[in-house]
Design a protein around this motif. Structure first.
Motif, PDB file in Angstrom:
ATOM      1  N   GLY A 410      60.295 -60.247  33.262  1.00  0.00           N
ATOM      2  CA  GLY A 410      60.809 -61.266  34.173  1.00  0.00           C
ATOM      3  C   GLY A 410      61.470 -60.647  35.393  1.00  0.00           C
ATOM      4  N   SER A 411      62.225 -59.566  35.167  1.00  0.00           N
ATOM      5  CA  SER A 411      62.858 -58.874  36.285  1.00  0.00           C
ATOM      6  C   SER A 411      61.823 -58.235  37.199  1.00  0.00           C
ATOM      7  N   ALA A 412      60.797 -57.606  36.589  1.00  0.00           N
ATOM      8  CA  ALA A 412      59.763 -56.942  37.386  1.00  0.00           C
ATOM      9  C   ALA A 412      58.972 -57.943  38.220  1.00  0.00           C
ATOM     10  N   VAL A 413      58.556 -59.033  37.591  1.00  0.00           N
ATOM     11  CA  VAL A 413      57.807 -60.061  38.317  1.00  0.00           C
ATOM     12  C   VAL A 413      58.726 -60.760  39.321  1.00  0.00           C
ATOM     13  N   GLY A 414      59.975 -60.997  38.893  1.00  0.00           N
ATOM     14  CA  GLY A 414      60.924 -61.670  39.779  1.00  0.00           C
ATOM     15  C   GLY A 414      61.197 -60.883  41.039  1.00  0.00           C
ATOM     16  N   VAL A 415      61.459 -59.574  40.904  1.00  0.00           N
ATOM     17  CA  VAL A 415      61.746 -58.773  42.095  1.00  0.00           C
ATOM     18  C   VAL A 415      60.509 -58.651  42.980  1.00  0.00           C
ATOM     19  N   ALA A 416      59.323 -58.702  42.363  1.00  0.00           N
ATOM     20  CA  ALA A 416      58.094 -58.657  43.155  1.00  0.00           C
ATOM     21  C   ALA A 416      57.929 -59.936  43.981  1.00  0.00           C
ATOM     22  N   ILE A 417      58.114 -61.091  43.334  1.00  0.00           N
ATOM     23  CA  ILE A 417      57.973 -62.363  44.043  1.00  0.00           C
ATOM     24  C   ILE A 417      59.055 -62.522  45.113  1.00  0.00           C
ATOM     25  N   LEU A 418      60.296 -62.243  44.714  1.00  0.00           N
ATOM     26  CA  LEU A 418      61.391 -62.394  45.671  1.00  0.00           C
ATOM     27  C   LEU A 418      61.310 -61.355  46.775  1.00  0.00           C
ATOM     28  N   GLY A 419      60.843 -60.152  46.437  1.00  0.00           N
ATOM     29  CA  GLY A 419      60.634 -59.136  47.468  1.00  0.00           C
ATOM     30  C   GLY A 419      59.560 -59.552  48.452  1.00  0.00           C
ATOM     31  N   ALA A 420      58.509 -60.193  47.949  1.00  0.00           N
ATOM     32  CA  ALA A 420      57.447 -60.689  48.826  1.00  0.00           C
ATOM     33  C   ALA A 420      57.982 -61.768  49.764  1.00  0.00           C
ATOM     34  N   ILE A 421      58.844 -62.650  49.222  1.00  0.00           N
ATOM     35  CA  ILE A 421      59.456 -63.691  50.053  1.00  0.00           C
ATOM     36  C   ILE A 421      60.322 -63.067  51.136  1.00  0.00           C
ATOM     37  N   SER A 422      61.139 -62.088  50.747  1.00  0.00           N
ATOM     38  CA  SER A 422      62.017 -61.416  51.701  1.00  0.00           C
ATOM     39  C   SER A 422      61.223 -60.711  52.794  1.00  0.00           C
ATOM     40  N   ASN A 423      60.195 -59.972  52.390  1.00  0.00           N
ATOM     41  CA  ASN A 423      59.382 -59.245  53.373  1.00  0.00           C
ATOM     42  C   ASN A 423      58.670 -60.190  54.333  1.00  0.00           C
ATOM     43  N   ALA A 424      58.223 -61.340  53.816  1.00  0.00           N
ATOM     44  CA  ALA A 424      57.515 -62.308  54.668  1.00  0.00           C
ATOM     45  C   ALA A 424      58.456 -62.872  55.735  1.00  0.00           C
ATOM     46  N   VAL A 425      59.692 -63.190  55.335  1.00  0.00           N
ATOM     47  CA  VAL A 425      60.655 -63.731  56.301  1.00  0.00           C
ATOM     48  C   VAL A 425      61.042 -62.668  57.325  1.00  0.00           C
ATOM     49  N   ASP A 434      68.281 -56.850  62.073  1.00  0.00           N
ATOM     50  CA  ASP A 434      68.861 -58.057  62.652  1.00  0.00           C
ATOM     51  C   ASP A 434      69.602 -58.855  61.582  1.00  0.00           C
ATOM     52  N   ALA A 435      70.874 -59.153  61.818  1.00  0.00           N
ATOM     53  CA  ALA A 435      71.700 -59.842  60.831  1.00  0.00           C
ATOM     54  C   ALA A 435      71.159 -61.231  60.498  1.00  0.00           C
ATOM     55  N   ALA A 436      70.747 -61.987  61.517  1.00  0.00           N
ATOM     56  CA  ALA A 436      70.240 -63.342  61.281  1.00  0.00           C
ATOM     57  C   ALA A 436      68.970 -63.317  60.424  1.00  0.00           C
ATOM     58  N   THR A 437      68.126 -62.328  60.645  1.00  0.00           N
ATOM     59  CA  THR A 437      66.898 -62.200  59.852  1.00  0.00           C
ATOM     60  C   THR A 437      67.226 -61.891  58.394  1.00  0.00           C
ATOM     61  N   ILE A 438      68.193 -61.018  58.175  1.00  0.00           N
ATOM     62  CA  ILE A 438      68.603 -60.683  56.811  1.00  0.00           C
ATOM     63  C   ILE A 438      69.183 -61.909  56.105  1.00  0.00           C
ATOM     64  N   VAL A 439      69.976 -62.685  56.813  1.00  0.00           N
ATOM     65  CA  VAL A 439      70.547 -63.912  56.229  1.00  0.00           C
ATOM     66  C   VAL A 439      69.446 -64.884  55.835  1.00  0.00           C
ATOM     67  N   ALA A 440      68.466 -65.088  56.725  1.00  0.00           N
ATOM     68  CA  ALA A 440      67.370 -66.006  56.425  1.00  0.00           C
ATOM     69  C   ALA A 440      66.550 -65.532  55.233  1.00  0.00           C
ATOM     70  N   ALA A 441      66.224 -64.240  55.209  1.00  0.00           N
ATOM     71  CA  ALA A 441      65.429 -63.696  54.110  1.00  0.00           C
ATOM     72  C   ALA A 441      66.186 -63.803  52.785  1.00  0.00           C
ATOM     73  N   SER A 442      67.470 -63.486  52.805  1.00  0.00           N
ATOM     74  CA  SER A 442      68.275 -63.526  51.584  1.00  0.00           C
ATOM     75  C   SER A 442      68.451 -64.948  51.077  1.00  0.00           C
ATOM     76  N   THR A 443      68.621 -65.885  51.998  1.00  0.00           N
ATOM     77  CA  THR A 443      68.777 -67.287  51.591  1.00  0.00           C
ATOM     78  C   THR A 443      67.555 -67.778  50.836  1.00  0.00           C
ATOM     79  N   TRP A 444      66.363 -67.425  51.318  1.00  0.00           N
ATOM     80  CA  TRP A 444      65.148 -67.826  50.622  1.00  0.00           C
ATOM     81  C   TRP A 444      65.004 -67.115  49.276  1.00  0.00           C
ATOM     82  N   VAL A 445      65.498 -65.904  49.200  1.00  0.00           N
ATOM     83  CA  VAL A 445      65.518 -65.205  47.912  1.00  0.00           C
ATOM     84  C   VAL A 445      66.407 -65.953  46.928  1.00  0.00           C
TER      85      VAL A 445
END
Length: 472
Positions: A410-425, A434-445
């Motif tokens: 679950g952790s391995a798949v979770g970090v993969a999915i959430l990492g993909a979301i973060s990278n996409a944002v 960029d601070a605003a970009t990090i905030v947006a990416a983290s919020t979606w995570v």
């Protein structure tokens, strides 16, 4: 009884005390590692580069742990627990030393695999040995001791990680594991005497290979899709196609194997199935918070690693506090009600973290993740003990290993999915600086983590209703 130790009182001064102390130290190896690395990720990236590859520091470790857990657990029910946990400690020591000398992000990721192979033995074997030498009623008290390890680690880990990161000495994050490994191995060698049921065993090579290929393909596709290549592309199709095919073939191979890595016959039991799903969800939820929250606070507010680490440490502080009292609670109201109460708290906390994401604040994060960890303390332990109590010694290692495998997967798949979301944002924004970009990416995570929490709560609803908790 698997050990020659008399069933006396519970505690470090009892006859079983030295064994409990050794297991607490072995658990400390993994507990420290779980809390010390996340705070230093920005420092590691500044030194070695590869911001978009940093999720692999967790995925590679968790993938190796997930794949190896069922293999170790199968052997533990045949050759015994002691040799398996000692092998795990030795691999974890080797991997830690190699990580300390890594000269690039690629080598660090590869050496994390060695660490993961060690953790794959240490984690389930510690839980299995506790299940062997203590009754269900006694485990309610033992959980307080085990939980104290996570409590200490929740403070020591982030503090050490933050200090080493600020001093530019992040390599010592791995070196500190070496003396702990040596001491844990010595204590187990000198104090743990095991009576094992010696059996002939077969190595399920085909199952191990198929499971490794399947999980690697899926996780590689999730992490690199939309980053290294487009989602709709030949590499993406190859990763997901090969991964899915390998997992399907793995399912059919395991059904015909005499000693499968994962015994799917156990999953037909409702309690085992549901507790395995719960463990998977907990793994995904945990990684979504512990792996991304430090970078979220440091990247958005510019606070030092020590402070971001202490904020996230509140999660691993709330967990042991709740786990220490969960035994008394489930002995009184049952496993299911305790897990429902705990997962309800965690779900509300995960939603609160997602809602507060656009407004980063270390105090807010600390308060929310404390509640999240507290809820998980009332979810994880009762669900695992319920599964252990439903089987005998010959199946306890496999059942415990299945839970540990599910959590790692679950952790391995979770970090993969959430990492993909973060990278996409991040790819659509200005960049990781960029601070605003990090905030947006983290919020979606955090939104993804909240979804994992809600789905896990639904799974807890399907746990069988339990009456009086057995004392074994």
């Amino acid at each position: 009884m698997p050990t020659s130790v008399a069933r006396a009182s519970v505690g470090l001064r009892s006859e079983r005390g030295p064994i409990l102390g050794a297991l607490m130290l072995a658990t400390g190896l993994i507990a420290i590692d779980a809390t010390i690395l996340a705070t230093a990720v920005p420092s590691i990236v500044r030194d070695l580069g590869g911001y978009q590859q940093f999720p692999w520091l967790f995925s590679a470790y968790l993938l190796a742990q997930a794949v190896s857990v069922p293999i170790y657990s199968r052997f533990a029910d045949t050759v015994g627990r002691k040799p398996i946990i000692l092998i795990g400690i030795a691999l974890f020591l080797l991997g830690s030393a190699l990580c300390g000398f890594a000269g690039s992000m690629l080598w660090l990721i590869l050496f994390r695999i060695v660490q993961g192979l060690g953790a794959g033995a240490v984690t389930p074997m510690s839980m299995t040995i506790v299940g062997d030498i203590y009754t269900v009623a006694e485990r309610a008290k033992v959980q307080g001791y085990i939980a104290s390890v996570w409590g200490v680690s929740s403070v020591v880990g982030p503090a050490l990680g933050g200090v080493f990161a600020q001093l530019g000495a992040w390599r010592w994050i791995f070196f500190v594991n070496v003396p702990l490994c040596a001491l844990a191995a010595w204590m187990l060698l000198t104090h743990y005497r095991e009576k094992k049921q010696v059996q002939r065993h077969r190595i399920d090579v085909a199952g191990a290979v198929l499971l490794t290929v399947g999980l690697t393909g899926v996780i590689l596709g999730l992490l690199e899709g939309g980053s290294a290549w487009a989602w709709i592309s030949v590499p993406s199709a190859a990763c997901f196609g090969i991964g899915a095919l390998a997992l399907i073939v793995f399912f059919f191979v395991e059904r015909r194997t005499a000693e499968p890595i994962i015994d799917f016959a156990l999953v037909t039991r409702r309690l085992i199935l549901i507790t395995t799903i719960i463990a998977f969800g907990i793994g995904a939820l945990l990684i979504g918070v512990t792996s991304f929250a430090p970078a979220y606070l440091e990247g958005s507010l510019g606070i030092v690693p020590l402070l971001s680490g202490l904020a996230v440490a509140a999660l691993t502080l709330g967990w042991p506090i709740a786990a220490g009292y969960s035994g008394r609670l489930y002995l009184r109201i049952g496993f299911r009600r305790t897990a429902l109460l705990g997962m309800g708290i965690s779900t509300v906390a995960a939603i609160a973290l997602a809602v507060s994401g656009p407004w980063p604040n270390p105090f807010t994060v600390a308060a929310i993740v404390f509640a999240l960890g507290f809820g998980l303390g009332w979810t994880s332990a009762p669900s695992l003990v319920a599964a252990q109590a439903s089987v005998g010694w010959g199946e306890r290692g496999v059942v415990t290993g299945m839970s540990a495998f599910a959590r790692s997967a679950g952790s391995a798949v979770g970090v993969a999915i959430l990492g993909a979301i973060s990278n996409a944002v991040i790819a659509q924004g200005v960049g990781p600086q960029d601070a605003a970009t990090i905030v947006a990416a983290s919020t979606w995570v955090f939104v993804g983590a909240a979804v994992a929490a809600a789905l896990t709560f639904i799974a807890v609803l399907f746990m069988p209703r339990d009456g009086a908790v057995p004392s074994e």
